[in-house]
Design an enzyme around this catalytic site. Structure first.
Site, PDB file in Angstrom:
ATOM      1  N   SER A 119       0.868  -1.168   0.000  1.00 19.41           N
ATOM      2  CA  SER A 119       0.000   0.000   0.000  1.00 19.41           C
ATOM      3  C   SER A 119       0.910   1.224   0.000  1.00 19.41           C
ATOM      4  O   SER A 119       2.084   1.134   0.381  1.00 19.41           O
ATOM      5  CB  SER A 119      -0.898   0.015   1.235  1.00 19.41           C
ATOM      6  OG  SER A 119      -1.608   1.251   1.343  1.00 19.41           O
ATOM      7  N   ARG A 120       0.384   2.350  -0.419  1.00 19.60           N
ATOM      8  CA  ARG A 120       1.181   3.575  -0.335  1.00 19.60           C
ATOM      9  C   ARG A 120       1.287   4.071   1.095  1.00 19.60           C
ATOM     10  O   ARG A 120       2.043   5.000   1.364  1.00 19.60           O
ATOM     11  CB  ARG A 120       0.593   4.626  -1.266  1.00 19.60           C
ATOM     12  CG  ARG A 120       0.937   4.326  -2.732  1.00 19.60           C
ATOM     13  CD  ARG A 120       0.319   5.293  -3.693  1.00 19.60           C
ATOM     14  NE  ARG A 120       0.917   5.149  -5.015  1.00 19.60           N
ATOM     15  CZ  ARG A 120       0.370   5.595  -6.132  1.00 19.60           C
ATOM     16  NH1 ARG A 120      -0.798   6.202  -6.100  1.00 19.60           N
ATOM     17  NH2 ARG A 120       0.971   5.426  -7.290  1.00 19.60           N
ATOM     18  N   HIS A 140      -5.089   1.381 -12.316  1.00 22.62           N
ATOM     19  CA  HIS A 140      -4.798   0.037 -12.825  1.00 22.62           C
ATOM     20  C   HIS A 140      -3.649   0.024 -13.825  1.00 22.62           C
ATOM     21  O   HIS A 140      -2.773  -0.854 -13.777  1.00 22.62           O
ATOM     22  CB  HIS A 140      -6.046  -0.558 -13.486  1.00 22.62           C
ATOM     23  CG  HIS A 140      -7.089  -0.992 -12.509  1.00 22.62           C
ATOM     24  ND1 HIS A 140      -8.310  -1.513 -12.893  1.00 22.62           N
ATOM     25  CD2 HIS A 140      -7.101  -0.988 -11.149  1.00 22.62           C
ATOM     26  CE1 HIS A 140      -9.021  -1.812 -11.813  1.00 22.62           C
ATOM     27  NE2 HIS A 140      -8.311  -1.483 -10.756  1.00 22.62           N
ATOM     28  N   LYS A 191     -11.421  -5.350 -12.376  1.00 19.13           N
ATOM     29  CA  LYS A 191     -12.224  -4.730 -13.427  1.00 19.13           C
ATOM     30  C   LYS A 191     -12.620  -3.311 -12.986  1.00 19.13           C
ATOM     31  O   LYS A 191     -12.641  -3.024 -11.778  1.00 19.13           O
ATOM     32  CB  LYS A 191     -13.442  -5.601 -13.740  1.00 19.13           C
ATOM     33  CG  LYS A 191     -14.392  -5.811 -12.549  1.00 19.13           C
ATOM     34  CD  LYS A 191     -15.308  -4.642 -12.343  1.00 19.13           C
ATOM     35  CE  LYS A 191     -15.862  -4.558 -10.939  1.00 19.13           C
ATOM     36  NZ  LYS A 191     -16.355  -3.211 -10.605  1.00 19.13           N
ATOM     37  N   ARG A 217     -18.072   9.409  -7.545  1.00 22.35           N
ATOM     38  CA  ARG A 217     -18.392  10.715  -8.127  1.00 22.35           C
ATOM     39  C   ARG A 217     -17.143  11.477  -8.547  1.00 22.35           C
ATOM     40  O   ARG A 217     -17.248  12.593  -9.074  1.00 22.35           O
ATOM     41  CB  ARG A 217     -19.176  11.558  -7.103  1.00 22.35           C
ATOM     42  CG  ARG A 217     -20.550  11.024  -6.707  1.00 22.35           C
ATOM     43  CD  ARG A 217     -21.643  11.510  -7.633  1.00 22.35           C
ATOM     44  NE  ARG A 217     -21.747  12.956  -7.684  1.00 22.35           N
ATOM     45  CZ  ARG A 217     -22.570  13.690  -6.916  1.00 22.35           C
ATOM     46  NH1 ARG A 217     -23.322  13.088  -5.998  1.00 22.35           N
ATOM     47  NH2 ARG A 217     -22.633  14.994  -7.043  1.00 22.35           N
ATOM     48  N   ASP A 223     -17.737   1.395 -13.128  1.00 22.18           N
ATOM     49  CA  ASP A 223     -17.785   0.600 -11.905  1.00 22.18           C
ATOM     50  C   ASP A 223     -18.865  -0.476 -11.968  1.00 22.18           C
ATOM     51  O   ASP A 223     -18.645  -1.612 -11.533  1.00 22.18           O
ATOM     52  CB  ASP A 223     -18.024   1.509 -10.704  1.00 22.18           C
ATOM     53  CG  ASP A 223     -17.414   0.954  -9.436  1.00 22.18           C
ATOM     54  OD1 ASP A 223     -18.130   0.250  -8.700  1.00 22.18           O
ATOM     55  OD2 ASP A 223     -16.219   1.184  -9.193  1.00 22.18           O
TER      56      ASP A 223
END
Length: 341
Positions: free
Chosen positions: A37-38, A80, A98, A168, A179
């Site tokens: 993770s960052r 991605h 996806k 949003r 999504d």
């Protein structure tokens, strides 16, 4: 790899990553080796929760880890291309959530990288790996309802989602289409292939993402698909496939169904139900099983989720966005010229 566990790296630590990791833990031939993770704290907490031996505070370290057989990329889809590309260039096999990327150009780049580095690459379209969806497709392919005439599918969430929510946020590839709409589009193309024409309309948010979108896909064969997605209204998640000699109805959750009904003309309805032995219908385990099967077989892509199919879906999603006027930051265009309509 044939005789030992397949060693996984998990890139990102959000909800979908946790759901996938929980399924991996239950597979005896899978092992979570590392997570990244960052935020190192997030990686460490995730690693402790799922038994990963190593936790990294950056993506590069995970991509460079030689003990990883395959990386599951679970970032928001705007990342991605960067995350999966980093792993492919480092020589890792990749399962990428996806929608594969934001647009066709980015997907083409990932496919080219996978082929250049001779690595396995698959979009995590878990619907395609679901045993009951595979059964539905087999019935259609075997002519159970004749020639497919129409496909209907919907996927909507009630919301409301505030402007700051990722759904949003244009910078995160927000909107209903990528999504949620990726599922109805992928379902239609699973049965009919890539469409020859696309029409669409949408309700856009003040931020410029689609709150709900309706699309009609059509094929020169005469087949048509009416598809809907929304983040401002909950739908039943239904699907129906009508053919020249019958119909298949999925009453809810078409992308992870618990049952569907086959109605052959002149015959009593036949119900097909999910096998309890396959695990919960909401599980992601089937895509993990397919990745591990392919890796052990030395395959560079999955026949269940082929790269050409993912490219075709991205072409359609680009075409829909072209029609409804949705652009994400940094996009000059979405490359939908190949699809008419």
């Amino acid at each position: 790899m044939v005789e030992q566990k397949v060693r996984w790296g998990i890139l990102a630590t959000g909800g979908i990553a946790a759901a996938f990791a929980a399924d991996l833990v239950d597979l005896p031939d899978a092992e979570i080796v590392a997570v990244a993770s960052r935020r190192r704290e997030s990686a460490e907490a995730f690693g402790e929760r799922f038994g990963a031996a190593r936790a990294y505070g950056d993506w590069e370290s995970l991509a460079a880890d030689p003990d990883i057989d395959v990386v599951y990329v679970a970032t928001p889809h705007a990342a991605h291309r960067a995350a999966a590309g980093l792993c492919l260039e480092a020589g890792r096999n990749v399962l990428c959530e996806k929608p594969f990327t934001l647009n066709l150009r980015e997907t083409e780049e990932l496919v080219a990288l996978a082929r250049e580095h001779d690595r396995f690459l698959m979009e995590a379209m878990w619907m395609y790996c679901n045993p009951l969806v595979r059964r539905l497709k087999a019935l259609v392919d075997d002519g159970a309802i004749g020639e497919v005439r129409t496909v209907q599918a919907d996927f909507g969430l009630a919301g409301p989602f505030p402007p700051a929510h990722r759904l949003r946020d244009p910078a995160l590839g927000g909107g209903a289409l990528l999504d949620l709409g990726v599922y109805p589009v992928s379902f239609a193309q699973l049965l009919l292939g890539e469409p020859d024409a696309v029409t669409a309309s949408a309700l856009l948010s003040p931020e410029g993402v689609d709150l709900q979108t309706g699309a009609v896909l059509s094929w020169e064969s005469g087949g048509m698909a009416a598809l809907h997605c929304s983040i401002v209204g909950g739908t039943g998640g239904t699907a129906s496939v009508t053919g020249s000699r019958g119909r298949i109805d999925v009453p809810s959750g078409f992308f992870h169904p618990e049952r569907f009904v086959l109605r052959r003309d002149g015959s009593e309805p036949e119900e097909f139900a999910a096998d309890p032995a396959d695990g919960p219908r909401t599980t992601l385990r089937h895509e993990a099983i397919e990745v591990m099967r392919a890796l052990r077989a030395g395959e560079k892509e999955s026949p269940l989720v082929p790269l050409e199919g993912s490219l075709a879906v991205m072409r359609t999603l680009d075409a829909v966005r072209e029609r409804i006027g949705v652009r994400y930051p940094g996009e000059a265009g979405v490359g939908a010229a190949a699809v008419a309509g």
